[in-house]
Design an enzyme around this catalytic site. Structure first.
Site, PDB file in Angstrom:
ATOM      1  N   TRP A   1      39.741  -2.427 -27.461  1.00  0.00           N
ATOM      2  CA  TRP A   1      40.502  -2.478 -26.214  1.00  0.00           C
ATOM      3  C   TRP A   1      40.798  -3.911 -25.813  1.00  0.00           C
ATOM      4  CZ3 TRP A   1      38.347  -3.008 -20.806  1.00  0.00           C
ATOM      5  CH2 TRP A   1      37.105  -3.645 -20.797  1.00  0.00           C
ATOM      6  N   ASP A   2      40.049  -4.845 -26.389  1.00  0.00           N
ATOM      7  CA  ASP A   2      40.248  -6.269 -26.118  1.00  0.00           C
ATOM      8  C   ASP A   2      41.716  -6.659 -26.233  1.00  0.00           C
ATOM      9  OD1 ASP A   2      37.649  -5.620 -26.926  1.00  0.00           O
ATOM     10  OD2 ASP A   2      37.225  -7.628 -27.662  1.00  0.00           O
TER      11      ASP A   2
ATOM     12  N   GLU B   1      28.389  -1.515 -21.373  1.00  0.00           N
ATOM     13  CA  GLU B   1      27.845  -0.734 -22.482  1.00  0.00           C
ATOM     14  C   GLU B   1      26.319  -0.618 -22.453  1.00  0.00           C
ATOM     15  OE1 GLU B   1      31.439  -1.626 -25.649  1.00  0.00           O
ATOM     16  OE2 GLU B   1      29.777  -3.055 -25.459  1.00  0.00           O
TER      17      GLU B   1
ATOM     18  N   LYS C   1      25.796  -5.042 -18.751  1.00  0.00           N
ATOM     19  CA  LYS C   1      26.074  -5.995 -19.818  1.00  0.00           C
ATOM     20  C   LYS C   1      27.242  -6.902 -19.448  1.00  0.00           C
ATOM     21  CE  LYS C   1      27.658  -6.078 -24.654  1.00  0.00           C
ATOM     22  NZ  LYS C   1      28.068  -5.242 -25.801  1.00  0.00           N
ATOM     23  N   GLN C   2      28.261  -6.314 -18.810  1.00  0.00           N
ATOM     24  CA  GLN C   2      29.492  -7.050 -18.524  1.00  0.00           C
ATOM     25  C   GLN C   2      30.212  -6.408 -17.352  1.00  0.00           C
ATOM     26  OE1 GLN C   2      30.700  -5.691 -22.527  1.00  0.00           O
ATOM     27  NE2 GLN C   2      32.738  -5.481 -21.676  1.00  0.00           N
TER      28      GLN C   2
END
Length: 731
Positions: free
Chosen positions: A322-323, A462, A558-559
């Site tokens: 998806w980046d 994630e 995580k993010q």
């Protein structure tokens, strides 16, 4: 504008190899040293050349035969920066010219001093060519110089052989070539090399080489040039023959370098973001990001996309995530819209694989793979590396549950449409992408009492797996289906189902503390002190103290997840809710993903905390450019590079492109006096100049273009000047 390595250090050899990559969108060649060193990972990659080795479950971007290696002897002594006395050393990638050059002076065992200069440059005019050069100058005494170089077919993907050697040939006394075929995907590879001197050729053990030997007088220079041509059956029916024919017509190193200089001069003139800052590193980091985004992205080929490491290394097997749509596509959309269209076309052309995956999991529409390569099938490995303590493997759950990629692709379609008004793309590809992705969400949601919910997903964070009603996923699914209604895709029954979905889908709302729950259980989980882990972002050090299953039951991210939602859908949430949630969730985020800090920085700008944003931006710049030795060994973080550009444009410059409107609301950090940047919008090439006092927007044509500033719409013809202090405008 140079990426410099001032000291040879084996600890950094692979990090610099990633940073010093040269390329042109067709290929990338890692900045490995010409001679061999222990643990050095060489790499040459061509976009789209994937292979699935026997016994593996995922296709890999093939690490092609090496063309850089050069065995150099000086008076019979092997040139080595490890064993020889190094008197001077500097290696630098010049971003202005695209040339990577190493200059060193060594003293060999007999006391002679010799200068060795190696150079390489990717051809930006003919994208199948790369030129290399070795120049050796004895400084005080004559020396016998020997060089052996060619094409090394022993190269592997971390030990896995990907190619069958088909043919090795010599043509005359200055040209050699090699033909290969990938073992499973059956892609033909042709590599030919032409030299400026007559060589002695040898083919042995999957290598074909040319040897050159000459006694060189002191203060004179021995110069060996090598022009390599790369060709594949993805572009040519007979790639080997094509590479040989082109190599015969190849130009000199100097000519190719001059063409590269012209290309990069034009690129920086027309597309550079310039910053006047007290910290010169800010400008350097942006230039570094722009250079690498430009060389890792195919320019004229919609059959390939951009992997998570671009063409700089073997990380993530070269797969597309998806980046690409969320973090890389914006850089091109607002400067090179046709490249952005190609990246979306790559997804459209792989709808068959996405439909097949959806049916396999009993859904409708298209479920795009979490990791994609050439076919459009799912490439995510089922298991991660073996835990040597327990003997078990951790399941990789992304392919099974990280379904937000479906909506991410639809989101990118809408971003492209509102920026370009490309009706032909909409009718031929865009509507199909919107329809198939919306159909997926209609089948993915489940009825719970009187509402629809989305269960058992993984959001961008994630560290929380298989949760229900992830806010990011639910809102993006809602947005995705709303696009189906907007563009009236499908028949009347389908559109009625879409309308029902929009009316009934549960969208998590802010609670009494103004917090939007990241998912159904996140806010009820225990809170722990994350300060130690936040000091080491990207290391995943929390997994040394907690099992993945334990992390899943803590308020740990995580993010950016909920914050990512705030960024993508800015009109959905009030300023006070954005501020409250940004600060709360950033405190729970370790930033173990390279995608995270930049998004937090953009949102910090949007709540007028430009200094916090600047701190986060500078930390994001260090992901590939920091002092830690092994952070980028297997390739650069492509999405992070795109996110740096996004932070500057959508954060500090305050550009928003929402509902087809272009709004600017700058938040320059204290360290910045000014910035300028180009921006393409509605087929108009705009140029912005921002200072502490005013914003100037220019374009070439007289045709009026709406621009929003401080809540007011203005018509841009040739030029608008906005004064910050009194919010006035002069045209």
């Amino acid at each position: 504008m140079k990426v410099k390595e001032k000291q040879f250090d084996l600890e950094y050899i692979n990090k610099y190899a990633s940073q010093l990559t040269i390329g042109n969108g067709f290929f990338g060649i890692r900045g490995s040293q010409e001679e061999d060193y222990r643990n050095q990972v060489r790499g040459m990659f061509i976009a789209g050349v994937y292979n699935r080795p026997l016994g593996t479950e995922s296709a890999e971007l093939v690490n092609l035969p090496d063309v850089v290696k050069a065995d150099i002897k000086i008076d019979g002594e092997h040139f080595s920066l490890e064993s020889m006395k190094v008197l001077t050393y500097e290696r630098a990638l010049d971003l202005k010219t695209g040339e990577l050059k190493r200059c060193t002076v060594v003293e060999i065992s007999n006391g002679k001093k010799v200068q060795v200069v190696t150079s390489r440059v990717a051809d930006q005019h003919n994208q199948q060519q790369v030129a290399l050069k070795v120049a050796i100058t004895p400084l005080f005494a004559d020396c016998q110089i020997e060089i052996v170089t060619g094409i090394d077919g022993q190269q592997t993907n971390f030990g896995t052989q990907q190619l069958v050697e088909k043919e090795l040939r010599v043509f005359g006394d200055d040209l050699l070539g090699a033909s290969y075929q990938t073992t499973e995907s059956n892609i033909g590879i042709g590599i030919s090399a032409r030299f400026n001197k007559k060589g002695v050729f040898q083919a042995k053990n999957r290598r074909i080489t040319a040897a050159f030997s000459e006694m060189v007088k002191k203060n004179t220079t021995f110069t060996l040039e090598k022009v390599v041509v790369l060709s594949t059956s993805l572009q040519h029916e007979k790639p080997f023959e094509q590479s040989v024919a082109q190599a015969r017509q190849s130009e000199s190193y100097t000519k190719i370098l001059e063409q590269s200089k012209t290309y990069w001069s034009n690129f920086w003139r027309d597309h550079r973001v310039t910053i006047e800052s007290t910290a010169s590193f800010d400008q350097f980091a942006l230039d570094f990001a722009a250079y690498h985004l430009q060389i890792m992205t195919p320019r004229n080929d919609a059959s390939v996309s951009v992997g998570a490491k671009g063409l700089t290394g073997e990380g993530y097997k070269g797969h597309v995530f998806w980046d690409t749509e969320i973090f890389i596509l914006p850089f091109f959309l607002y400067q090179f819209p046709d490249i952005a269209k190609n990246l979306l076309t790559y997804r459209y052309d792989r709808l068959a694989g996405a439909r097949q995956k959806a049916r396999k999991h009993h859904y409708q529409g298209a479920l795009f793979p979490w990791e994609s390569a050439s076919t459009g099938n799912e490439e995510t490995p089922k298991f991660a590396a073996l835990n040597i303590k327990t003997g078990t493997r951790q399941e990789v759950a992304s392919a099974a549950a990280e379904h937000h990629i479906v909506a991410d692709i639809a989101y990118a379609v809408q971003e492209y449409m509102q920026a370009t008004d490309d009706q032909l793309f909409l009718e031929t590809k865009g509507k199909a992408l919107v329809h198939e992705t919306a159909a997926f969400w209609l089948s993915r949601a489940v009825k719970v009492n009187d509402r629809l919910e989305i269960h058992q997903v993984i959001g961008p964070d994630e560290y929380t797996e298989y949760i229900d009603n992830n806010a990011y996923t639910n809102y993006l699914a809602y947005y995705n289906v709303s696009l189906a209604v907007k563009y009236q895709v499908g028949d009347s029954l389908f559109l009625k189902e879409c309308q029902t979905f929009l009316e009934q889908l549960y969208l998590p709302k802010a609670n009494e503390e103004q917090l939007i729950p990241q998912d159904d259980t996140y806010l009820s989980k225990p809170i722990i002190d994350l300060s130690l882990y936040k000091e080491r972002p990207g290391s995943q050090s929390i997994l040394l103290d907690y099992a993945r299953s334990e992390v899943n039951e803590l308020q740990v991210s995580k993010q950016a997840d909920l914050v990512m939602l705030l960024y993508l859908l800015p009109t959905y949430f009030s300023q006070s809710i954005v501020a409250k949630n940004l600060r709360y969730y950033e405190n729970k985020t370790i930033h173990d993903s390279s995608l995270s800090k930049a998004i937090h920085a953009i949102e910090a700008c949007r709540i007028q905390d430009s200094e916090w944003a600047y701190q986060l931006f500078q930390e994001a710049c260090l992901i590939d450019l920091g002092s830690e030795p092994h952070t980028s060994d297997d390739g650069l973080h492509a999405a992070s590079l795109g996110a740096l550009w996004m932070t500057v444009i959508f954060g500090f410059a305050g550009i928003q492109t929402t509902d087809g409107q272009l709004t600017i609301s700058p938040q320059l950090p204290e360290n910045w006096e000014s910035m300028t940047f180009p921006f393409v919008w509605k087929n108009h090439s705009l140029f912005f100049e921002l200072t502490k006092e005013q914003v100037i927007v220019k374009k070439d044509s007289e045709e009026p273009l709406p621009i929003f500033y401080a809540g007011t719409q203005y018509q841009l013809k040739k030029k608008l000047i906005f004064n910050w202090r009194n919010e006035s405008c002069v045209s």
